[in-house]
Write a protein that holds these residues in place. Structure first.
Motif, mmCIF file in Angstrom:
data_model
loop_
_atom_site.group_PDB
_atom_site.id
_atom_site.type_symbol
_atom_site.label_atom_id
_atom_site.label_comp_id
_atom_site.label_asym_id
_atom_site.label_seq_id
_atom_site.Cartn_x
_atom_site.Cartn_y
_atom_site.Cartn_z
ATOM 1 N N ASP A 180 -28.139 -16.692 -61.135
ATOM 2 C CA ASP A 180 -28.867 -17.909 -61.370
ATOM 3 C C ASP A 180 -29.771 -17.802 -60.018
ATOM 4 O O ASP A 180 -30.897 -18.226 -60.130
ATOM 5 N N VAL A 184 -33.960 -17.796 -60.276
ATOM 6 C CA VAL A 184 -34.732 -19.133 -59.673
ATOM 7 C C VAL A 184 -35.718 -18.490 -58.558
ATOM 8 O O VAL A 184 -36.905 -18.830 -59.039
ATOM 9 N N LEU A 188 -39.856 -18.561 -59.426
ATOM 10 C CA LEU A 188 -40.752 -19.342 -58.294
ATOM 11 C C LEU A 188 -41.604 -18.232 -57.662
ATOM 12 O O LEU A 188 -42.356 -18.443 -56.942
ATOM 13 N N LYS A 279 -23.439 -22.267 -44.597
ATOM 14 C CA LYS A 279 -23.492 -23.584 -45.042
ATOM 15 C C LYS A 279 -23.103 -23.869 -46.470
ATOM 16 O O LYS A 279 -23.157 -24.922 -47.219
ATOM 17 N N PHE B 84 -31.901 -24.538 -65.233
ATOM 18 C CA PHE B 84 -30.699 -23.721 -65.734
ATOM 19 C C PHE B 84 -29.432 -24.672 -65.830
ATOM 20 O O PHE B 84 -29.176 -25.730 -65.485
ATOM 21 N N HIS B 86 -26.375 -24.427 -64.986
ATOM 22 C CA HIS B 86 -25.689 -24.604 -63.651
ATOM 23 C C HIS B 86 -26.604 -25.028 -62.649
ATOM 24 O O HIS B 86 -26.124 -24.719 -61.481
ATOM 25 N N SER B 88 -28.610 -24.214 -60.568
ATOM 26 C CA SER B 88 -29.120 -23.193 -59.920
ATOM 27 C C SER B 88 -29.759 -23.655 -58.491
ATOM 28 O O SER B 88 -30.929 -23.164 -58.287
ATOM 29 N N LEU B 89 -29.173 -24.455 -57.663
ATOM 30 C CA LEU B 89 -29.508 -25.126 -56.595
ATOM 31 C C LEU B 89 -29.219 -24.152 -55.563
ATOM 32 O O LEU B 89 -28.102 -23.802 -55.727
ATOM 33 N N LEU B 90 -30.039 -23.914 -54.437
ATOM 34 C CA LEU B 90 -29.124 -23.188 -53.289
ATOM 35 C C LEU B 90 -28.339 -23.936 -52.692
ATOM 36 O O LEU B 90 -28.854 -24.938 -51.919
ATOM 37 N N PRO B 91 -27.084 -23.488 -52.591
ATOM 38 C CA PRO B 91 -26.083 -24.549 -51.856
ATOM 39 C C PRO B 91 -26.459 -24.566 -50.344
ATOM 40 O O PRO B 91 -25.577 -25.495 -49.940
ATOM 41 N N TRP B 92 -27.128 -23.900 -49.730
ATOM 42 C CA TRP B 92 -27.191 -23.935 -48.348
ATOM 43 C C TRP B 92 -28.380 -24.838 -47.760
ATOM 44 O O TRP B 92 -28.680 -25.237 -46.782
ATOM 45 N N LEU B 93 -29.050 -25.291 -48.839
ATOM 46 C CA LEU B 93 -30.260 -26.215 -48.629
ATOM 47 C C LEU B 93 -29.890 -27.584 -49.115
ATOM 48 O O LEU B 93 -29.017 -27.877 -50.114
ATOM 49 N N LEU B 101 -38.679 -25.860 -51.198
ATOM 50 C CA LEU B 101 -38.711 -24.390 -51.093
ATOM 51 C C LEU B 101 -39.539 -24.128 -52.240
ATOM 52 O O LEU B 101 -40.289 -23.040 -52.045
ATOM 53 N N ALA B 102 -39.414 -24.635 -53.395
ATOM 54 C CA ALA B 102 -40.105 -24.196 -54.459
ATOM 55 C C ALA B 102 -41.635 -24.812 -54.449
ATOM 56 O O ALA B 102 -42.487 -24.112 -54.625
ATOM 57 N N ARG B 135 -26.538 -31.853 -49.344
ATOM 58 C CA ARG B 135 -26.432 -30.405 -50.051
ATOM 59 C C ARG B 135 -25.810 -30.646 -51.230
ATOM 60 O O ARG B 135 -24.963 -31.420 -51.760
ATOM 61 N N ARG B 151 -37.045 -30.299 -58.892
ATOM 62 C CA ARG B 151 -37.836 -29.145 -58.549
ATOM 63 C C ARG B 151 -38.693 -28.568 -59.619
ATOM 64 O O ARG B 151 -39.828 -28.141 -59.212
#
Lengths: 280, 691
Positions: A180, A184, A188, A279, B84, B86, B88-93, B101-102, B135, B151
């Motif tokens: 995923d 992404v 992007l 994190k 998506f 699931h 599809s977010l970046l978990p550290w952001l 980011l996008a 987060r 996003r």
């Protein structure tokens, strides 16, 4: 949280004190550890005083003049080979720091390469799997033969010991980046640099840290072994060897406590860094 | 509307280990207009996500091309932003950083402040100001998906691609998000392609629902336009008159796909025995009182007595299922509404003509027109009253449920309405609903009345949902109800089996007709595998039940609705010897009626079509072998409005009708494409290719 505490206070009718120290809580976490340590010392004392173990007990270590001096004077300095245990440990740590840093840099870089490139993975994986099975001490003669001098040989042994878990875990971390996230970044159109720093590295970081923590433990183990074998270099390993040669068993015990403590501290330090950086 | 997305002959194959290939998508052609919302629906593994990924550029087609805004898709890009399943977010952001980011990566033309403003704008748009600095692990699934949507939208994509976006959410959150998404898409005129497996979601959100058949080799099975006006609101959409027909259309498609899969798994080789070419038959039926002959033939051993030892009755919930089963070849024979053999042969419903023949009329009568209880309160007792009501309430044309365009119920209802001066295509609305759902629809007020066979009229009356306003005796006493239908090639390939089948069913019909057997028949029909309802709903008439009730449309005694349903109804007739013969005159009448309402063209070669469709020869052989007297006289059909239907001039008859659709004439060539070879196997390969 505070609302809950206030509710509790209101319910129990107890006035709420300032900064609250959860004394029973702290005790309940620490107490088992203290009991364990004290119990261990007692058992040890018992075994050595009854003569089952031919080792000095904890009390004897404290009462022994040489070892008590070592404990109380970690910072004395006479010569490179005769100095306080703090300096001995520091000498070993410096070596570990250099060898380990090199291992971390090379290991992470190679790991990312191998993890993100299936061809490199197929080319190098068998080699890595083979090399990682070689025991640290087996490198010592090779290192000495190849490098001729003790100091770089010791660094080499640390490097060879610490690099494999770092490399293999990093590679795995890169391979495990969820599809995923990759999708992404493809959608992007992230540049390679952006992808590396914004997606790949953060995503693989937990794996990298696992590798680093295993690596630091192994490096610390290896340096002691290496110094014992390579006599004549200052360091806690050589100190033990020297003490053994002169049958100062109590000194060895003090040194072993230092080794254990340092190992523990190193691991905890990395753990702390990990918690700061990772994190996920 | 200009085309934004254009898929031309797109195929996708995946390489499998060992040099094999998985053929995921057969050639797919699909156009999506700018601003359109298209939903892709299908069972798991039908390739709907593959299709979405092809449009996104995450996968490349093996053959064919995908064009978006005229450009060939070869790589993923932010103008085709994907949301998506699931998240599809970046978990550290944090949520904000994820969007940033996008935005920073894509909207490089904007200044720093403008980009920040964009991020804030879209956080506000999805109402996440309070969680912007959390987060993903700290927020709920619904909030995560909102971040993902923000996003995507923040990049101002030409096309929004949603891959089961709400699949992992609880119902309440899903509902809220669907409304938000709908609002945003509409306000920003975003073109959207969404993969979903949720039928209600598809109907609620989409302008068009594209249904994919089961894989491997999935293709577009059907496309449904959802003509519900926007803006739509969840609670209002379900009350839209077409909502349930859209919904059942999709559900029908999906369940059909499932059955095809099951049937494919079954062995289909013809088993010949006792001089019959095939004794293992799959016979389709719809659970109605009229299915009695089939049930009896099976349960009382009439099939076995005539050598058909491995008959399996396939229960279909709708006539459409029967039609598809016969056309697809996974049913050998079926109980059909009287008009269906002609309707299929002439290519009704815009389908390829499938020649179907009938050698037996299974039942006569048994139908009635039921109206909602409130019409009784309004004093509607007959056709004239109904017309008066419609004139007074012309802004609320009543909605009638019928079970199939080719069913006697549809044709009788239309004839009855038209005879009363009510145009069934203008003054009322007719809606196709499977029999078993009619009563529930009547009770919920989705429809105002229906015309259907028993037991549904009696049941509606007994449940107080409606009352019978007209029966067969008010329209056409003794009309054909259900017939036996088989594909013409099947009949040609298995002639002896066809005769044996007709004999077994004639025997069963005779058994059903005998009033001494009615108690046993009611019990049999009430069983789970047939009607699955209490026997008290199943009435077969019998002695004296109808004898005293006066007939005629105007002077009907005002009975209690249940009594009316019980006693006024012209109950099913199963056995009339000569009356079971497939009558060409009756089928000709059906042909005129089908043409009258524009379902099929009226064939210039109608004599040929009728001769081929009515297999009187098979019936006669069967009846002779059973020793039945089937002498008959061809005569006119006299309907309640006094118009007599003659066999000799159907075109003149059609021209003489006042209320009708534009009738068109055409030479209908009955296809002979699968004439050669064993029909079933041929048909099966057709099914495999089709599915």
């Amino acid at each position: 949280m505070s609302a809950t505490a206030a509710t509790v206070a209101a319910l129990t009718g107890r006035p709420r004190l300032g900064p609250k120290i959860d004394l029973p809580g702290i005790l309940s976490t620490l107490l088992p550890g203290i009991v364990g340590v004290v119990g261990f010392l007692l058992l040890w004392q018992l075994l050595s005083s009854t003569g089952v173990l031919r080792l000095p007990g904890p009390w004897d270590v404290w009462m022994d003049e040489r070892s008590r001096y070592l404990i109380l004077h970690p910072f004395y300095y006479v010569s490179d080979l005769d100095q306080g245990l703090f300096w001995q440990t520091l000498a070993s740590l410096k070596r570990v720091a250099m060898g380990y840093t090199a291992a971390a840099i090379v290991g992470i870089a190679l790991g990312i390469l191998v993890g993100s490139n299936p061809f490199m993975n197929r080319a190098l994986d068998p080699l890595f799997q083979f090399l990682r099975m070689v025991a640290p001490l087996a490198w010592v003669p090779i290192a000495l033969a190849a490098l001729q001098r003790n100091e770089p040989a010791a660094l080499f042994v640390i490097f060879m010991t610490a690099i494999w878990p770092i490399l293999i875990n990093t590679a795995e971390g890169v391979r495990q980046i969820p599809a995923d996230y990759i999708n992404v970044s493809r959608v992007l159109n992230l540049s390679r640099v952006q992808f590396f720093f914004r997606v790949l590295l953060p995503s693989a970081l937990p794996y990298i840290f696992t590798g680093l923590r295993i690596g630091i433990g192994l490096a610390w183990l290896a340096i002691i072994a290496a110094e014992i074998v390579m006599s004549g270099v200052p360091g806690i390993g050589f100190f033990i060897w020297d003490a053994y040669q002169q049958n100062y068993v109590s000194e060895i015990i003090v040194a072993v406590i230092y080794i254990g403590a340092v190992g523990l501290i190193l691991d905890r330090l990395l753990g702390l860094t990990q918690r700061r950086l990772v994190k996920i | 509307m200009n085309t934004l997305v254009n898929l031309e002959q797109v195929q996708k194959r995946f390489a499998l280990p060992g040099g094999h290939q998985y053929h995921a998508l057969d050639p797919i052609d699909l156009k999506i207009g700018t601003g359109e919302f298209v939903a892709l629906i299908g069972h798991s593994g039908c390739g709907k996500s593959t299709l979405l990924n092809l449009v996104a550029g995450l996968l490349l087609p093996t053959e064919g091309i995908v064009l978006v805004d005229g450009d060939r898709v070869s790589t993923p890009g932010p103008e085709r932003m994907v949301v998506f399943q699931h998240y599809s977010l970046l978990p550290w952001l944090t949520a904000r950083q994820n969007i940033a980011l996008a935005v920073n990566a894509v909207l490089t033309g904007l200044g720093r402040e403008e980009r920040e403003a964009t991020v804030e704008e879209y956080i506000r748009l999805v109402g996440l100001q309070h969680a912007a600095d959390k987060r993903p692990a700290e927020i709920s699934g619904g909030m995560k998906q909102r971040v993902a949507i923000a996003r995507a939208l923040a990049l101002h994509p030409k096309l929004l691609l949603l891959d089961e976006p709400f699949g992992a959410l609880d119902a309440l959150t899903r509902g809220n998000l669907q409304e938000q998404l709908m609002r945003i898409c509409q306000e920003h005129r975003v073109t959207t392609l969404m993969v979903t497996h949720d039928v209600d979601e598809a109907v609620l959100l989409a302008d068009r629902v594209v249904m994919l058949t089961n894989g491997p080799r999935s293709r577009i099975g059907s496309v449904l336009e959802i003509a519900i006006p926007r803006p739509r609101r969840r609670m209002e959409v379900i009350n839209h008159p077409s909502y349930y027909s859209y919904r059942s259309e999709i559900i029908y498609f999906l369940s059909q796909q499932k059955r095809i899969k099951e049937l494919r798994a079954r062995s289909r080789a013809a088993v010949g025995r006792h001089g019959l070419e095939k004794v293992n038959l799959e016979i389709g039926f719809v659970p109605l009182t009229a299915c009695a002959p089939l049930a009896v033939a099976k349960e009382r051993g009439f099939f076995a007595r005539h050598g058909l030892e491995e008959v399996n009755l396939v229960r279909e919930t709708s006539w459409r299922g029967v039609r598809d089963g016969i056309a697809g070849g996974w049913l050998d024979a079926a109980q059909m509404p009287a008009g269906m053999p002609l309707w299929m042969s002439l290519g009704g419903g815009d389908a390829e003509p499938t020649p179907v023949v009938s050698a037996l009329t299974l039942t006569r009568n048994g139908n009635a027109v039921t109206l909602h209880q409130r019409f009784l309160d309004a004093g509607v007792h007959n056709l004239r009253d109904l017309r008066g009501w419609i004139t007074e309430n012309s802004d609320h044309p009543p909605v009638f449920g019928v079970v199939h365009p080719s069913s006697m119920h549809n044709l009788l209802l239309r004839y009855w309405l038209a005879a009363g001066g009510i145009d069934p295509d203008r003054d009322v609305r007719l809606q196709t609903i499977p029999p078993a759902q009619l009563v529930a629809n009547l009770r919920s007020g989705t429809i105002d009345g229906f015309c259907v066979g028993e037991p549904w009229n009696l049941r509606a009356a007994m449940e107080g949902a409606g009352y019978i306003v007209a029966t067969d005796r008010d329209i056409w006493m003794g009309h054909p109800g259900k017939v036996l239908g088989v594909r013409e090639p099947w009949s040609r390939n298995y002639p002896n089996t066809h005769v044996a089948l007709v004999k077994a069913l004639l025997d069963a019909c005779r058994w059903c007709e005998d009033a001494d057997n009615h108690e046993a028949l009611r019990e049999l029909l009430s069983r789970r595998e047939y009607l699955s309802m209490d026997p008290s709903y199943i009435d077969l008439g019998g002695e004296g039940a109808v004898a005293d009730v006066a007939t005629g449309t105007t002077q009907k005694p005002r009975l209690d609705p249940v009594d009316a349903a019980r006693y006024q109804c012209a109950h099913h007739r199963f056995f009339l010897a000569a009356g079971n013969r497939p009558s060409r005159t009756e089928h000709l009448w059906l042909m005129t009626q089908l043409a009258r309402w524009g379902d099929v063209p009226f064939p210039r070669n109608w004599v040929e079509v009728l001769e081929r469709m009515c297999r009187v020869d098979v019936f006669s052989t069967a009846a002779r072998e059973l020793g039945l007297d089937i002498s008959y006289q061809r005569g006119a059909i006299d309907l309640f409005d006094g118009v007599s239907f003659q066999w000799d001039d159907p075109v003149g008859y059609l021209n003489g009708l006042a209320i009708k659709h534009d009738v068109y004439m055409a030479e209908v060539s009955l296809t002979r494409r699968d004439q050669a070879g064993p029909g079933v196997e041929r048909a099966w390969s057709d099914v495999a290719a089709a599915a």
